[in-house]
Write a protein that holds these residues in place. Sequence first.
Motif, PDB file in Angstrom:
ATOM      1  N   SER A 185       0.830  -1.200   0.000  1.00  0.00           N
ATOM      2  CA  SER A 185       0.000   0.000   0.000  1.00  0.00           C
ATOM      3  C   SER A 185       0.868   1.255   0.000  1.00  0.00           C
ATOM      4  CB  SER A 185      -0.925  -0.014   1.219  1.00  0.00           C
ATOM      5  OG  SER A 185      -1.656   1.185   1.315  1.00  0.00           O
ATOM      6  N   ARG A 186       1.931   1.224   0.769  1.00  0.00           N
ATOM      7  CA  ARG A 186       2.794   2.407   0.890  1.00  0.00           C
ATOM      8  C   ARG A 186       3.430   2.784  -0.447  1.00  0.00           C
ATOM      9  NH1 ARG A 186       8.058   3.469   1.444  1.00  0.00           N
ATOM     10  NH2 ARG A 186       8.650   1.262   1.455  1.00  0.00           N
ATOM     11  N   VAL A 187       3.905   1.803  -1.213  1.00  0.00           N
ATOM     12  CA  VAL A 187       4.634   2.128  -2.450  1.00  0.00           C
ATOM     13  C   VAL A 187       3.712   2.268  -3.657  1.00  0.00           C
ATOM     14  CG1 VAL A 187       6.728   1.012  -1.599  1.00  0.00           C
ATOM     15  CG2 VAL A 187       5.158  -0.295  -3.057  1.00  0.00           C
ATOM     16  N   LEU A 188       2.425   1.943  -3.493  1.00  0.00           N
ATOM     17  CA  LEU A 188       1.483   2.116  -4.594  1.00  0.00           C
ATOM     18  C   LEU A 188       0.950   3.538  -4.640  1.00  0.00           C
ATOM     19  CD1 LEU A 188      -0.761  -1.097  -4.643  1.00  0.00           C
ATOM     20  CD2 LEU A 188       0.504  -0.160  -6.586  1.00  0.00           C
ATOM     21  N   LYS A 189       0.743   4.026  -5.856  1.00  0.00           N
ATOM     22  CA  LYS A 189       0.082   5.307  -6.037  1.00  0.00           C
ATOM     23  C   LYS A 189      -1.382   5.177  -5.636  1.00  0.00           C
ATOM     24  CE  LYS A 189       3.070   6.425  -9.998  1.00  0.00           C
ATOM     25  NZ  LYS A 189       3.119   6.676 -11.449  1.00  0.00           N
ATOM     26  N   ASP A 190      -2.044   6.303  -5.385  1.00  0.00           N
ATOM     27  CA  ASP A 190      -3.474   6.279  -5.106  1.00  0.00           C
ATOM     28  C   ASP A 190      -4.205   5.591  -6.258  1.00  0.00           C
ATOM     29  OD1 ASP A 190      -3.148   7.566  -2.721  1.00  0.00           O
ATOM     30  OD2 ASP A 190      -3.646   9.563  -3.489  1.00  0.00           O
ATOM     31  N   ASN A 191      -5.129   4.709  -5.902  1.00  0.00           N
ATOM     32  CA  ASN A 191      -5.883   3.910  -6.874  1.00  0.00           C
ATOM     33  C   ASN A 191      -5.002   2.900  -7.612  1.00  0.00           C
ATOM     34  OD1 ASN A 191      -8.523   4.901  -6.472  1.00  0.00           O
ATOM     35  ND2 ASN A 191      -8.027   6.746  -7.661  1.00  0.00           N
ATOM     36  N   GLY A 192      -3.781   2.677  -7.129  1.00  0.00           N
ATOM     37  CA  GLY A 192      -2.907   1.688  -7.749  1.00  0.00           C
ATOM     38  C   GLY A 192      -3.444   0.279  -7.582  1.00  0.00           C
ATOM     39  N   LEU A 193      -2.954  -0.619  -8.432  1.00  0.00           N
ATOM     40  CA  LEU A 193      -3.448  -2.000  -8.448  1.00  0.00           C
ATOM     41  C   LEU A 193      -2.476  -2.948  -7.760  1.00  0.00           C
ATOM     42  CD1 LEU A 193      -4.707  -2.319 -12.136  1.00  0.00           C
ATOM     43  CD2 LEU A 193      -6.100  -2.017 -10.090  1.00  0.00           C
ATOM     44  N   LEU A 194      -3.057  -3.929  -7.098  1.00  0.00           N
ATOM     45  CA  LEU A 194      -2.280  -5.024  -6.510  1.00  0.00           C
ATOM     46  C   LEU A 194      -2.824  -6.328  -7.078  1.00  0.00           C
ATOM     47  CD1 LEU A 194      -0.383  -6.435  -4.469  1.00  0.00           C
ATOM     48  CD2 LEU A 194      -2.193  -6.189  -2.758  1.00  0.00           C
ATOM     49  N   LEU A 195      -1.928  -7.153  -7.612  1.00  0.00           N
ATOM     50  CA  LEU A 195      -2.305  -8.481  -8.098  1.00  0.00           C
ATOM     51  C   LEU A 195      -1.659  -9.530  -7.208  1.00  0.00           C
ATOM     52  CD1 LEU A 195      -3.435 -10.565 -10.148  1.00  0.00           C
ATOM     53  CD2 LEU A 195      -1.257 -10.338 -11.372  1.00  0.00           C
ATOM     54  N   LEU A 196      -2.483 -10.421  -6.676  1.00  0.00           N
ATOM     55  CA  LEU A 196      -1.989 -11.569  -5.924  1.00  0.00           C
ATOM     56  C   LEU A 196      -2.352 -12.840  -6.685  1.00  0.00           C
ATOM     57  CD1 LEU A 196      -3.112 -10.566  -2.319  1.00  0.00           C
ATOM     58  CD2 LEU A 196      -0.900 -10.183  -3.385  1.00  0.00           C
ATOM     59  N   VAL A 197      -1.378 -13.700  -6.881  1.00  0.00           N
ATOM     60  CA  VAL A 197      -1.595 -14.994  -7.523  1.00  0.00           C
ATOM     61  C   VAL A 197      -1.116 -16.067  -6.562  1.00  0.00           C
ATOM     62  CG1 VAL A 197      -1.060 -16.484  -9.475  1.00  0.00           C
ATOM     63  CG2 VAL A 197      -1.294 -14.020  -9.836  1.00  0.00           C
TER      64      VAL A 197
END
Length: 285
Positions: free
Chosen positions: A173-185
């Motif tokens: 969360s800290r290194v993502l931009k606002d509204n950034g995406l996270l993909l977990l596989v």
Amino acid sequence: MSTLENLSCPIDAAPLSRVERVLKCPHGHTYDLAKTGYINLLPVQNKRSKDPGDSKEMVAARQAFLNQQHYLPIVNAVLSSWPQGALSDKISLLDAGCGEGYYLDKLACQLSSQGIEVTRTGLDISKWAILAASKRDKDVSWVVGSNASLPMPEQSFDAVLCLFGFPVFDEFSRVLKDNGLLLLVESGADHLIELRRILYPAIHDYKPTFTSELSDFDLILEQAESFTFNLDSQAQIQQLLSMTPHIHKASYDGRAAAMLLNAITLTADIKLRWYRKKIKEVNHV
């Protein structure tokens, strides 16, 4: 050539600047680039062992297996499930737990073929994985580091990818931009089930490695993918075994039984979860 920009000192989080083949922070900490161009930002005090992460042998086995393209359908599933409207002309990606760089390389090639300019950073705690990755592609910032303390400033990336890795959600969360995406596989219940039945006397009930509800993220897409692939030699079977925890977890009898195999058809069963970072409300006094 990778510029290794947008990195932070792992000791004091100060910005790092590059001078020839050295990264320096304002407080005097320096980090030398390796011959193949990667940077090691995992301080000794952050290591839990002398040689953390995958061993040289595990990395070599994974590289040999993945280069046979058995898991290319996973790459295609990531691309086909990418949330609509989230791809722009330029995108910055962090592969957190990138291994030897297979997935980041394949994803970037396909995104680039769509006219998307992709800035890539690959991080892994294993120096052997990053060494192998840095030989694969010179246009990526390859970093030895830990997901528990990412050596990058806040709001650095449009998307963070974590495929079969160890997610640390507050850092993502800290290194993502606002509204950034996270993909977990992650692996599903039937992943490599045919091999697991040989290796273990009983198959334990499936348990997800993490909950779908995350405090800093909204789940926007969940998708299951399943496909089969064939291994037609004992060498290929051992490559797959050596890149998984099963090589250590399986019983002696199970490993012995696997060594008698010359071919096997296996099921790949994976779960993809796409999340969007929540924008935190700022309370004005």
